[in-house]
Design an enzyme around this catalytic site. Sequence first.
Site, mmCIF file in Angstrom:
data_model
loop_
_atom_site.group_PDB
_atom_site.id
_atom_site.type_symbol
_atom_site.label_atom_id
_atom_site.label_comp_id
_atom_site.label_asym_id
_atom_site.label_seq_id
_atom_site.Cartn_x
_atom_site.Cartn_y
_atom_site.Cartn_z
ATOM 1 C CE LYS A 173 -15.935 57.207 61.139
ATOM 2 N NZ LYS A 173 -16.066 58.307 62.158
ATOM 3 C CD GLU A 180 -10.115 60.645 62.742
ATOM 4 O OE1 GLU A 180 -10.945 60.050 61.899
ATOM 5 O OE2 GLU A 180 -10.656 61.088 63.814
#
Length: 304
Positions: A173, A180
Amino acid sequence: MELGVIGLGRMGQIVANRSIEAGHDVVAFDLSAEATAEAAENGAEPADSVADLCERLDGGEGDGKRIWLMVPAGDAVDATLADLEPHLDAEDVVVDGGNSHFEASTRRAAETDAAYLDCGTSGGPASAEAGFSLMVGGPEWAYEAMVPVFDAVATGPDGHDRMGESGSGHYVKMVHNGVEYALMQAYGEGFELLADGRYDLDMESVARTWNNGAVIRSWLLELCEEAFREEGSDLGDVADRVAGGSTGTWTVQEALEQEVPVPLIYQALAERFDSRNEGRFSRRLANRLRYGFGRHEVARRDDD
Ligand SMILES: NC(=O)C1=CN([C@@H]2O[C@H](COP(=O)(O)OP(=O)(O)OC[C@H]3O[C@@H](n4cnc5c(N)ncnc54)[C@H](O)[C@@H]3O)[C@@H](O)[C@H]2O)C=CC1
Ligand SMILES: O=C(CO)[C@H](O)[C@H](O)COP(=O)(O)O
């Protein structure tokens, strides 16, 4: 299955709601009584403390307790685990669905009596309807035990998987968030050139056209389209300061430690930090140094 959910903010309410919709029994607790009451309105059994939540989770015959933490990363996770610890044993499973650092998760996994799953959660509150993407690390048996809940909270069976041993879920993550940042930066630079470039363009139209069949279509680009639709082609009064940054910082720190070059992610992080600085010292010094070596005119603050 019976599930305890601790932390009922933007993300925890979705974990509770999706679990209830899938037929699980949820016992819910948040430090905020309002947040607990909201979960109760949606069908959860409210608890008024961590101890109360544990008492209400009977665990079934030999099943152990199943508890999902969705509190802010850092001290809140340790504080919640300290409250949970007297009530946990080896057959219990605790999932941390927040953005914890992977090393904190491996430490917590080693410290707790329960099986500890570090679960990277992607999709954000916008994914309440569709479900999340879940990247899970920790003991295989505990992952398997939680599959019915993961199926409910994720987009479905393909929306979650066990990445590997303890820490690997939050590690994946962390890297996801670095990606991102870089994607946001790339879209930002492209739209900035279009906005300042040669043609008078409608940014929503560009984003919509790209989102329909273009190589660079994506959910982030759909969010660009939404932003231009809601704020205007010039983004109206949206400020040029970008908050956040911890997960991107961790990604860059880890890349340095592993000697893996991540220039795009680093650049995106640096741009984000730069967005919070007005009158950057380095630029002011460069301005003055050009006078030093070349007698170039020094721009002064009130020249603007
Ligand atoms: N908002 C997002 O887009 C995403 C958030 N995350 C992560 O999920 C976690 C939760 O995020 P959000 O729901 O957005 O935060 P939030 O701020 O909306 O909710 C956090 C909730 O936890 C409660 N809380 C804090 N300390 C507590 C404690 N000791 N015991 C019980 N409840 C406590 C607060 O009262 C609040 O209701 C964070 O780690 C965040 O980084 C992960 C992916 C996306
Ligand atoms: O995990 C997320 C999205 O995937 C959260 O929205 C997170 O807060 C984003 O990171 P930052 O706050 O650094 O922008």
